[in-house]
Design a protein around this motif. Structure first.
Motif, PDB file in Angstrom:
ATOM      1  N   VAL A 148       0.706  -1.172   0.087  1.00 17.50           N
ATOM      2  CA  VAL A 148       0.017  -0.115  -0.070  1.00 17.50           C
ATOM      3  C   VAL A 148       0.963   1.393  -0.094  1.00 17.50           C
ATOM      4  CG1 VAL A 148      -1.640   1.209   1.374  1.00 17.50           C
ATOM      5  CG2 VAL A 148      -1.867  -1.114   1.132  1.00 17.50           C
ATOM      6  N   PHE A 149       0.619   2.104  -0.838  1.00 17.16           N
ATOM      7  CA  PHE A 149       1.259   3.508  -0.922  1.00 17.16           C
ATOM      8  C   PHE A 149       0.107   4.723  -0.461  1.00 17.16           C
ATOM      9  CE2 PHE A 149       3.865   0.864  -3.195  1.00 17.16           C
ATOM     10  CZ  PHE A 149       5.131   1.421  -3.497  1.00 17.16           C
ATOM     11  N   PRO A 150       0.543   5.355   0.494  1.00 22.08           N
ATOM     12  CA  PRO A 150      -0.249   6.707   0.927  1.00 22.08           C
ATOM     13  C   PRO A 150      -0.529   7.713  -0.355  1.00 22.08           C
ATOM     14  CG  PRO A 150       1.536   6.417   2.458  1.00 22.08           C
ATOM     15  CD  PRO A 150       1.957   5.441   1.368  1.00 22.08           C
ATOM     16  N   ASP A 151      -1.550   7.895  -0.266  1.00 16.69           N
ATOM     17  CA  ASP A 151      -1.974   9.185  -1.322  1.00 16.69           C
ATOM     18  C   ASP A 151      -1.899  10.643  -0.581  1.00 16.69           C
ATOM     19  OD1 ASP A 151      -3.063   7.623  -3.457  1.00 16.69           O
ATOM     20  OD2 ASP A 151      -4.781   7.243  -2.286  1.00 16.69           O
ATOM     21  N   HIS A 152      -0.783  11.485  -1.223  1.00 22.00           N
ATOM     22  CA  HIS A 152      -0.461  12.478  -0.993  1.00 22.00           C
ATOM     23  C   HIS A 152       0.483  13.243  -1.775  1.00 22.00           C
ATOM     24  CE1 HIS A 152       0.913  16.032   1.542  1.00 22.00           C
ATOM     25  NE2 HIS A 152      -0.251  16.161   1.812  1.00 22.00           N
ATOM     26  N   TRP A 153       0.225  14.401  -2.142  1.00 20.58           N
ATOM     27  CA  TRP A 153       1.068  14.953  -3.249  1.00 20.58           C
ATOM     28  C   TRP A 153       2.531  15.027  -3.157  1.00 20.58           C
ATOM     29  CZ3 TRP A 153       3.986  19.117  -2.575  1.00 20.58           C
ATOM     30  CH2 TRP A 153       3.576  19.945  -1.419  1.00 20.58           C
ATOM     31  N   SER A 154       2.728  15.099  -1.638  1.00 22.28           N
ATOM     32  CA  SER A 154       4.248  15.440  -1.584  1.00 22.28           C
ATOM     33  C   SER A 154       5.120  14.100  -1.664  1.00 22.28           C
ATOM     34  CB  SER A 154       4.373  15.694  -0.037  1.00 22.28           C
ATOM     35  OG  SER A 154       4.016  14.858   0.888  1.00 22.28           O
ATOM     36  N   PHE A 155       4.582  12.963  -1.695  1.00 19.81           N
ATOM     37  CA  PHE A 155       5.108  11.812  -1.970  1.00 19.81           C
ATOM     38  C   PHE A 155       5.644  11.878  -3.769  1.00 19.81           C
ATOM     39  CE2 PHE A 155       2.470  10.856   1.464  1.00 19.81           C
ATOM     40  CZ  PHE A 155       3.424  10.194   2.592  1.00 19.81           C
ATOM     41  N   LEU A 156       5.087  12.576  -4.435  1.00 25.31           N
ATOM     42  CA  LEU A 156       5.325  12.631  -5.789  1.00 25.31           C
ATOM     43  C   LEU A 156       6.866  13.299  -5.868  1.00 25.31           C
ATOM     44  CD1 LEU A 156       2.209  13.735  -7.573  1.00 25.31           C
ATOM     45  CD2 LEU A 156       3.103  11.399  -7.147  1.00 25.31           C
ATOM     46  N   LEU A 157       7.608  13.900  -4.797  1.00 24.72           N
ATOM     47  CA  LEU A 157       8.632  14.540  -5.241  1.00 24.72           C
ATOM     48  C   LEU A 157       9.789  13.390  -5.128  1.00 24.72           C
ATOM     49  CD1 LEU A 157       8.430  17.154  -2.241  1.00 24.72           C
ATOM     50  CD2 LEU A 157       8.096  17.823  -4.760  1.00 24.72           C
ATOM     51  N   GLY A 158       9.752  12.279  -4.492  1.00 30.36           N
ATOM     52  CA  GLY A 158      10.661  11.551  -4.599  1.00 30.36           C
ATOM     53  C   GLY A 158      10.616  10.878  -6.040  1.00 30.36           C
ATOM     54  N   GLU A 159       9.467  10.609  -6.596  1.00 28.05           N
ATOM     55  CA  GLU A 159       9.318  10.291  -7.821  1.00 28.05           C
ATOM     56  C   GLU A 159       9.893  10.978  -9.005  1.00 28.05           C
ATOM     57  OE1 GLU A 159       5.519   8.641  -8.811  1.00 28.05           O
ATOM     58  OE2 GLU A 159       5.249   8.137  -6.950  1.00 28.05           O
ATOM     59  N   ILE A 160       9.920  12.134  -8.719  1.00 31.87           N
ATOM     60  CA  ILE A 160      10.512  13.331  -9.738  1.00 31.87           C
ATOM     61  C   ILE A 160      11.704  13.166  -9.779  1.00 31.87           C
ATOM     62  CG2 ILE A 160      10.822  15.747 -10.060  1.00 31.87           C
ATOM     63  CD1 ILE A 160       8.275  16.460  -9.177  1.00 31.87           C
ATOM     64  N   CYS A 161      12.427  13.008  -8.461  1.00 28.65           N
ATOM     65  CA  CYS A 161      14.166  12.517  -8.252  1.00 28.65           C
ATOM     66  C   CYS A 161      14.322  11.186  -9.224  1.00 28.65           C
ATOM     67  CB  CYS A 161      14.437  12.386  -6.917  1.00 28.65           C
ATOM     68  SG  CYS A 161      14.174  13.783  -5.777  1.00 28.65           S
ATOM     69  N   LEU A 162      13.683  10.346  -9.000  1.00 29.77           N
ATOM     70  CA  LEU A 162      13.788   9.073  -9.569  1.00 29.77           C
ATOM     71  C   LEU A 162      13.660   9.115 -11.126  1.00 29.77           C
ATOM     72  CD1 LEU A 162      14.422   6.015  -9.662  1.00 29.77           C
ATOM     73  CD2 LEU A 162      11.956   5.715  -8.890  1.00 29.77           C
ATOM     74  N   TYR A 163      12.519   9.653 -11.611  1.00 27.59           N
ATOM     75  CA  TYR A 163      12.390   9.726 -13.119  1.00 27.59           C
ATOM     76  C   TYR A 163      13.171  10.643 -13.625  1.00 27.59           C
ATOM     77  CZ  TYR A 163       8.054   7.519 -11.584  1.00 27.59           C
ATOM     78  OH  TYR A 163       6.853   6.984 -10.976  1.00 27.59           O
ATOM     79  N   SER A 164      13.721  11.786 -13.010  1.00 27.48           N
ATOM     80  CA  SER A 164      14.616  12.574 -13.570  1.00 27.48           C
ATOM     81  C   SER A 164      16.171  11.862 -13.702  1.00 27.48           C
ATOM     82  CB  SER A 164      15.136  14.078 -12.789  1.00 27.48           C
ATOM     83  OG  SER A 164      14.130  14.781 -12.673  1.00 27.48           O
ATOM     84  N   PHE A 165      16.591  11.000 -12.722  1.00 25.85           N
ATOM     85  CA  PHE A 165      17.701  10.315 -12.777  1.00 25.85           C
ATOM     86  C   PHE A 165      17.513   9.205 -14.001  1.00 25.85           C
ATOM     87  CE2 PHE A 165      20.363   6.609 -11.216  1.00 25.85           C
ATOM     88  CZ  PHE A 165      21.537   7.013 -11.077  1.00 25.85           C
ATOM     89  N   VAL A 166      16.341   8.596 -14.381  1.00 22.60           N
ATOM     90  CA  VAL A 166      16.368   7.902 -15.409  1.00 22.60           C
ATOM     91  C   VAL A 166      16.532   8.587 -16.602  1.00 22.60           C
ATOM     92  CG1 VAL A 166      14.842   6.111 -16.590  1.00 22.60           C
ATOM     93  CG2 VAL A 166      14.871   6.236 -14.146  1.00 22.60           C
TER      94      VAL A 166
END
Length: 493
Positions: free
Chosen positions: A34-52
């Motif tokens: 389960v992953f929580p639903d909150h906009w601030s958790f997208l910040l880590g995904e921006i880092c990961l996708y930028s790295f890719v």
């Protein structure tokens, strides 16, 4: 008599993998995480996708870049530099920009992705800092994230220096000056890095190896370790109805979160491509090739290293002589303060745990207003960074505002000492005021703006009681934490 149907090809492939890798067991356990639903958790995904994106575009650029400082005469599509002597590195950068199909777009996507990657990491870490998600048991993961940020700063510096243009060469002059200011061993460090007298003939090749192999490999390993610990420790979440220290409320990884994550990756990639297509960045052909006897006008590093240059620019040109050795304090002190500002972020979780005596596990996040001291420290650090960033461009600020550069420099020197203290005090007071506001809302309800006249003539405002969910959120930090340290291994999800 019914005959048993033979398994299909897909089922046989799945059975083959499950028998050798245990994918069914792993999938059953983690695909429903389960992953929580909150906009601030997208910040880590921006880092990961930028790295890719950085990896994908970087692989493309390595096919055409020549990391050599051997001198050649340029004969290419950019006419103003035809016949000019330059390094192979700079000439190949021009070829990528003007002669390779899609080369300029890839260069700019790569550079914009680097800026967004560092910005995303810094914002991501600040979100963790202000909400207290770095507390036990996530201190090690915090250190992993901090290490990624530190490596990204140097990775950006090395990549920024590879084109061997006049702007990046000015940055290398800064690095050489910082190395020479180190007592006793400074000269040896400079000779070792540049392979001889500055600027040498090996620095681009050395930075190339670090930029495409060593540091990305370490960063990739840290990213994997970081994600593994995120899965192992489970996600943090903000307090709310049904949310405790022992559970996570949200959506499952498969299929809901996976679909969201996939779509968000393409949004990030598309945004980076759009930025690269419409906004020029690092036009190396405008600067020309690097020459040690020239300095680019208005030279500025990328934003994430601007505060390091600001430290040097605002420092007085102090020098002292001890035992026959001259110490250039105007450079030595800034290069000592620079890592200390970063180390302060890395060690903070351990300092806070020691000062507060908090040794318990935490899976619910804090509201920043409920931790006024920590929030004040974070805001003060950001203000200091911004002041030093302005100091790194003191000449640009003076030019744009039509002021004396000495006036700007002295204003920034004073601001470095005054602004962080003022921001800490103001932020702490704001947090305390917001706490009082929450207390009033809990005790008296929400103001409706409706005025009511009582039978004896008094006018009062009607207050609407808060819902149980709102009361839970506003008072969660006042209730004693649940004891989770004695839970059996496995971290229930």
């Amino acid at each position: 008599m019914r005959t048993r149907e033979l398994p299909g090809r897909g089922e046989r492939v799945a059975d083959w993998f499950d028998g050798r890798l245990g994918v069914h067991t792993l999938g059953r356990k983690y695909l429903r995480k389960v992953f929580p639903d909150h906009w601030s958790f997208l910040l880590g995904e921006i880092c990961l996708y930028s790295f890719v994106v950085l990896i994908l575009t970087g692989v493309y650029l390595t096919l055409f870049f020549h990391p050599s400082m051997n001198e050649v005469t340029y004969h290419g599509s950019y006419v103003p530099l035809n016949g000019v002597r330059m390094s192979e590195a700079y000439a190949s950068t021009l070829d990528i920009s003007f002669d390779v199909r899609g080369g300029l777009l890839m260069r700019q996507v790569h550079h914009w992705a680097a800026l967004v990657f560092v910005a995303g990491m810094l914002t991501h870490m600040m979100r963790h800092f202000f909400t207290g998600s770095f507390r036990r048991p996530r201190e090690v993961n915090w250190v992993f994230g901090w290490s990624l940020l530190l490596l990204a700063l140097f990775e950006g510096l090395f990549g920024y220096s590879l084109p061997d243009d006049l702007l990046s060469g000015t940055g290398m002059r800064f690095v050489n000056g910082a190395l020479l200011s180190v007592p006793v061993v400074g000269t040896y460090l400079s000779m070792f890095l540049f392979g001889g007298e500055y600027p040498g003939h090996d620095i681009v090749a050395r930075f190339y190896s670090l930029h495409i192999l060593v540091i990305p490999g370490i960063m990739a390993a840290l990213v994997v370790a970081h994600l593994i610990l995120v899965v192992y420790h489970k996600h943090t979440q903000f307090a709310g109805p049904g949310r405790t220290e022992r559970n996570v409320v949200g959506t499952p990884f498969m299929p809901v979160y996976l679909a969201k994550a996939g779509g968000f990756f393409f949004l990030v990639f598309g945004a980076l491509a759009l930025m690269a297509a419409v906004a020029s960045i690092n036009p190396v052909w405008s600067y020309g090739p690097y020459r040690a006897d020239q300095v680019s006008t208005g030279a500025q590093p990328d934003w994430y290293l601007g505060f390091a240059e600001g430290l040097v620019r605002i420092m007085p040109g102090w020098e002292i002589t001890l035992w026959g050795h001259t110490l250039v304090l105007g450079v030595l002190i800034p290069i000592v303060v620079f890592p200390l500002l970063l180390v302060l972020i890395g060690v903070y979780p351990f300092v806070e745990a020691r000062v507060t005596g908090d040794k318990g596990e935490h899976h619910l996040l804090d509201r920043p207003r409920n931790r006024p001291v920590r929030t004040g420290i974070g805001a003060a650090w950001i203000s200091l960074y911004l002041v030093l960033l302005a100091g790194g461009g003191n000449d640009i600020v003076a030019t744009r505002l039509h002021l004396s550069i000495n006036t700007v420099t002295w204003a920034i020197r004073i601001a470095v000492l005054v602004v962080p203290v003022a921001v800490f005090v103001i932020t702490r007071r704001i947090c305390l005021g917001l706490q009082l506001q929450d207390r009033e809302r809990v005790l008296h309800g929400r103001e409706t703006g409706v005025i009511k006249r009582l039978p004896h003539g008094e006018y009062v405002e009607v207050h609407e009681p808060l819902s149980q969910a709102q009361l839970h959120t506003l008072t969660a930090h006042q209730r004693p934490g649940e004891l989770v340290r004695h839970e059996p291994p496995g971290n229930p999800r």
